[in-house]
Design an enzyme around this catalytic site. Structure first.
Site, PDB file in Angstrom:
ATOM      1  N   GLY A 260       0.842  -1.200   0.000  1.00 27.90           N
ATOM      2  CA  GLY A 260       0.000   0.000   0.000  1.00 27.90           C
ATOM      3  C   GLY A 260       0.869   1.239   0.000  1.00 27.90           C
ATOM      4  N   GLU A 263       7.177   3.502   4.477  1.00 26.75           N
ATOM      5  CA  GLU A 263       7.476   4.584   5.411  1.00 26.75           C
ATOM      6  C   GLU A 263       8.907   5.103   5.336  1.00 26.75           C
ATOM      7  OE1 GLU A 263       6.811   1.337   6.327  1.00 26.75           O
ATOM      8  OE2 GLU A 263       8.106   0.699   7.962  1.00 26.75           O
ATOM      9  N   ASN A 264       9.568   5.055   4.173  1.00 25.16           N
ATOM     10  CA  ASN A 264      10.949   5.515   4.070  1.00 25.16           C
ATOM     11  C   ASN A 264      11.126   6.872   4.761  1.00 25.16           C
ATOM     12  OD1 ASN A 264      11.281   3.417   1.962  1.00 25.16           O
ATOM     13  ND2 ASN A 264       9.948   4.815   0.841  1.00 25.16           N
ATOM     14  N   GLU A 297       1.723   5.397   7.783  1.00 20.92           N
ATOM     15  CA  GLU A 297       3.119   5.611   7.355  1.00 20.92           C
ATOM     16  C   GLU A 297       3.752   6.734   8.153  1.00 20.92           C
ATOM     17  OE1 GLU A 297       4.101   3.214   5.664  1.00 20.92           O
ATOM     18  OE2 GLU A 297       2.126   2.530   5.042  1.00 20.92           O
TER      19      GLU A 297
HETATM   20  N1  BAL Z   1       6.449  -1.293   6.137  1.00 16.47           N
HETATM   21  C1  BAL Z   1       5.753  -1.687   4.980  1.00 16.47           C
HETATM   22  C2  BAL Z   1       4.526  -0.893   4.723  1.00 16.47           C
HETATM   23  C3  BAL Z   1       3.834  -0.565   5.971  1.00 16.47           C
HETATM   24  O1  BAL Z   1       3.455  -1.440   6.732  1.00 16.47           O
HETATM   25  O2  BAL Z   1       3.691   0.589   6.298  1.00 16.47           O
HETATM   26 ZN    ZN Z   2       3.421  -0.434   8.492  1.00 15.85          ZN
END
Ligand code: BAL
Ligand code: ZN
Length: 872
Positions: A260, A263-264, A297
């Site tokens: 989806g 969160e970089n 995010e």
């Molecule tokens: N960390 C992968 C996407 C999400 O869970 O925010």
């Molecule tokens: Zn997440």
């Protein structure tokens, strides 16, 4: 492929303190130069070799502290680069070439609609450069991106932009991220993008620039995401005291994306479906989804980024906690009871099914082959339920103190689930040893409850018995700590009675703690016979059995003070009636509608419930998928027939009420995604669905008018769906054509057009799927298209489970093709086939046959792991 075990965890031998990257972008031959400032971990052996991860990389050159390394100095395999002897502290310089155009797996650096973008979680960074690709190696990053000024005028990476310029007909931008991060949070975007900008002032007065980057034609679809982002930033300050920590926060919308969103740090990359909204193109559900994902995010900036995971077994540490945070945010922003009803309804259908299937795993798995297979409902949603229980057990104040402690103590660190729960123990003084079993035991606990009222002594005795079924690799289960929130509703007064347990008053509602396999709780001074309202708000992720009579359920439906349990009582009442109808269908006898359900619905429609959003949920029957979950062997056709019969019976009996409900909730107001408007539209559209279930003349007229009026996508899509799913193909065909032509230019709307067609229950759907796979708007390389067409078809239970097995065959064909192109999506898509044990023998054989056919292919580790478990 070999599994990785949690018990084998070892700290890294080498740490990267600072990472410098230079990307010279080219569609098929991007050059990546890396300068890694590396130190031996003090705990590591002096002789430890340096082993870096790397996949699909062409090594161009390698140097150490300015000296080129010869081929004899290192060993490159398909997955690693190994240097036997390195100093204690050094700079490793490498240059590799990668091919973004041919990257259809969408992990690492790839191109989407001509734009360069990255996806590094969980292990994509190793497709960009040689690196210790594990979350417990955290470095500051400086990134230079060099591109073509015409083709990619916008060059983005994490952090703050510190320099930009032109050189030799190319242009560049330099980005610095001062916060140490694991490489899975690295991001780069380059392309022809436009932005909308806004600002946010944090509680301490820091000015943050907010930017949402999209393709130019989508600039008018960013307003809701931006407003959601600002709400989320404010909520995290007031609720958790967490503030944003960079000068810039960016979101980029990308068309081809496995997840989806991601969160970089400072540069969130979003699937365009999770960010773009416009009243004409997105439904209310999509608006709410965008709000939730934007918040999710953003919340990761603390629960995930500032404090990350030590290893991927701890994935739920960040995901479970962050889902809990986004659920609370959405509950605060919208209708809280409806948010809970929707989340639990989905959870009990989909996560319970996962827990009961061959891929069942604990919230913290102890081994995996392919970590991308573990971005599951168990890690995310059950993980969130576990955090919610923890919060309820120790109370919000202690939970908040525990969260503060966790964020402070582990800031800039890679933590474990024990670290998190330990902070909660410290903050509350509670011992949570038994509670930890929720993280290690797979499977859905079942709780059997029995109640007895003793008139003579005025006592109510409630016995609870728990058991967790065996799951693959885990036969023995220990009792869990199950908090059961409950009330006792007096049958005379219709009110919650005061709860007194062991001489202590719990008030009108309380929590009892089931810790043993069986316990009896004796409530004293119970003045009248009660009906127990158990597991209020779904206080624990368990399957609760209580032998309620239909009269008791009808009573709770109108008298329970807990909105969630009122809804649940309605669902249970409908389920009992559905069971009768399913049995009648199987036995070939006439189906008879239970009048108690009709009367309960009539009461609801007569204005018993003031929250329209809750009312809409209460009027919605359990889904076929949920009903199937209640059966040991799923009878697809009987479930469909029974549910349709019930819908039609309700529509016939309550036709006038549904018309009145529709008309009372039709509105000309300009669209806004407010909770009030969304509630009104849901109620109106539920009423319309009942009318269309009997193809009532007035209903058809309203439906066609709603489609033609085209006020917003919520109404248009509902009208289109109801027409297409009806037997009136004379009306459906022109509507589909009009819709398809109008929105041919809009990829996200065309996804809806696909889904509407392949979810209709009539028997010609498989052929329609095959036909639509050749449609110019479909591409097997685009995960959204695959989900909208193939994924949606697999949810069409009567058609996917066709007795000739053609539905299974079609899915297997797609999985085989995707296994080569995008293993992550291929592995996810197999899920419905893995549930073969739940079907009759002939369907079982057909499903296993297709799994076996997939298994004969040269498989990616992703698909291999799922198929292997499914056939075990
Ligand atoms: N960390 C992968 C996407 C999400 O869970 O925010
Ligand atoms: Zn997440």
């Amino acid at each position: 492929p070999q599994p990785v075990y949690l018990s084998d965890y070892q700290p890294p031998d080498y740490l990267v303190t600072h990472t410098e990257l230079t990307f010279d972008l080219d569609p098929t031959a991007t050059r990546v130069k890396a300068r890694l400032h590396i130190e031996r971990n003090p705990a590591a052996a002096l002789s430890a070799p340096l082993v870096l991860d790397g996949e699909n990389l062409t090594l161009v050159s390698l140097g150490l502290d300015g000296t080129a390394l010869e081929e004899r100095d290192y060993v490159v395999s398909d997955t690693t680069l190994r240097i036997e002897h390195v100093p204690e502290r050094f700079c490793l310089e490498s240059e590799v070439e990668i091919d973004p155009n041919s990257n259809t797996a969408l992990e690492g650096l790839y191109r989407s609609s001509g734009m360069y973008c990255t996806q590094c979680e969980a292990e994509g960074f190793r497709r960009i450069t040689y690196y210790p690709d594990r979350p417990d190696v955290m470095a500051t990053f400086k990134v230079t991106v060099i591109g073509d000024p015409a083709r990619e005028p916008v060059l983005l990476a994490n952090g703050n932009r510190v320099e930009q310029g032109e050189r030799d007909g190319r242009h560049f931008a330099v980005w610095e991220d001062p916060h140490p991060k694991p490489c899975y949070l690295f991001a780069l975007v380059a392309g022809d993008l436009c932005k909308t900008s806004d600002r946010f002032t944090t509680q301490s007065g820091r000015e943050v620039a907010l930017e949402i980057w999209v393709e130019e034609e989508n600039l008018d679809k960013t307003g809701h995401a931006m407003a959601s982002l600002k709400r989320a930033m404010a909520w995290d300050e007031t609720t958790y005291g967490r503030e944003y920590d960079l000068d810039l926060f960016m979101i980029v919308a990308v068309n081809d994306f496995n997840m989806g969103a991601m969160e970089n740090k400072g540069l969130n990359i979003f699937n365009s479906a999770a960010v773009l909204t416009h009243p004409d193109t997105a439904t209310d559900a999509a608006f709410q989804n965008v709000e939730g994902i934007v918040a999710h995010e953003y919340f990761h900036n603390w629960s995930g980024n500032r404090v990350t995971c030590r290893d991927w077994f701890q994935l739920s540490l960040k995901e479970g906690f962050t889902v809990f945070r986004d659920q609370c945010f959405s509950a605060d922003t919208n209708s809280a009871p409806v948010k809970r009803i929707q989340d639990v309804s989905f959870f009990r259908t989909a996560q319970f099914a996962e827990d009961a299937g061959p891929t069942a795993h604990p919230v913290r798995p102890d081994h995996y082959i392919e970590i991308t297979n573990f971005y599951t409902l168990t890690i995310y949603e059950k993980g969130a339920e576990v955090v919610r229980m923890l919060c309820n057990l120790i109370g919000w104040e202690a939970f908040r103190r525990g969260a503060d402690r966790y964020f402070e103590r582990f800031d800039g660190c890679a933590a474990t689930i024990e670290d998190f729960v330990g902070c909660m123990e410290d903050a509350s003084g509670e011992r949570l040893d038994q509670f930890m079993r929720w993280y290690s035991q797979a499977g859905t606990p079942e709780v059997d409850a029995f109640g007895e009222y003793d008139y003579v002594h005025g006592e109510y005795r409630l016995t609870l018995r728990q058991r967790t079924p065996a799951t693959p690799g885990q036969n023995e289960k220990l009792p869990l700590h199950v908090p059961v929130r409950l009330g006792l509703v007096g049958t005379k007064s219709g009110q919650d009675l005061t709860l007194t347990l062991d001489g202590e008053s719990l008030g009108k509602e309380g929590v009892i703690h089931l810790r043993q396999a069986e316990q009896t709780f004796v409530f004293e001074n119970v003045a009248e016979a009660p009906v127990p309202s158990l597991l209020r708000g779904f206080s624990a992720p368990v399957l609760l059995h209580y032998p309620y009579s239909r009269e008791e359920l009808a009573f709770l439906l109108t008298h329970d003070s807990d909105g969630f349990n009122r809804w649940d009582a309605g669902q249970r009442l409908s389920m009992l009636a559905l069971d009768d109808l399913i049995a009648a269908h199987r036995n070939g006898v006439e189906k008879v509608m239970d009048t108690r359900v009709v009367e309960a619905f009539r009461t609801l429609l007569d204005g018993e419930v003031s929250d329209k959003a809750v009312l809409a949920e209460m009027l919605t029957l359990p889904t076929e998928a949920y009903i199937a979950e209640q059966q040991r062997i799923v009878d697809v056709d009987a479930i469909h027939a029974a549910r349709e019969f019930m819908r039609q019976s309700l529509a016939v009996a309550l036709r006038d009420e549904f018309i009145a409900t529709y008309e009372a909730n039709a509105s000309d107001e300009p669209y806004a995604p407010t909770p009030e408007q969304i509630a009104t539209r849901s109620l109106k559209n539920v009423a319309l669905a009942y009318l269309m279930a009997i193809e009532d003349a007035k209903g058809l007229e309203l439906c066609q008018a709603q489609f033609a009026a085209g006020r917003n996508m919520t109404d248009v899509r509902q009208a289109l769906t109801l027409l297409v799913h009806s037997d009136r193909q004379d009306l459906a065909a022109p509507a589909l054509k009009t819709f398809g032509e109008k929105w041919a230019h809009d990829s996200l709307v065309m996804d809806q057009w696909f889904t509407v067609q392949v979810t209709r229950p009539q028997p010609d759907v498989l052929e329609r799927v095959e036909y639509l796979m050749d449609h110019p708007a479909f591409s097997i390389k685009n995960p959204n298209k695959v989900r909208a067409l193939i994924g949606a078809f697999t949810q069409n239970r009567v058609n996917f489970h066709r007795l000739d097995g053609q539905g299974y065959r079609l899915l297997a064909d797609v999985v085989i093709e995707l296994n080569r192109l995008n293993p992550e999506i291929a592995a996810r898509l197999i899920t419905p086939l893995t549930r073969w044990q739940r079907f009759d023998e002939s369907r079982q054989a057909l499903m296993r046959q297709e799994l076996a056919r997939i298994k004969k292919e040269p498989l990616s580790s992703n698909v291999y792991e799922v198929v292997e478990k499914a056939l075990a």
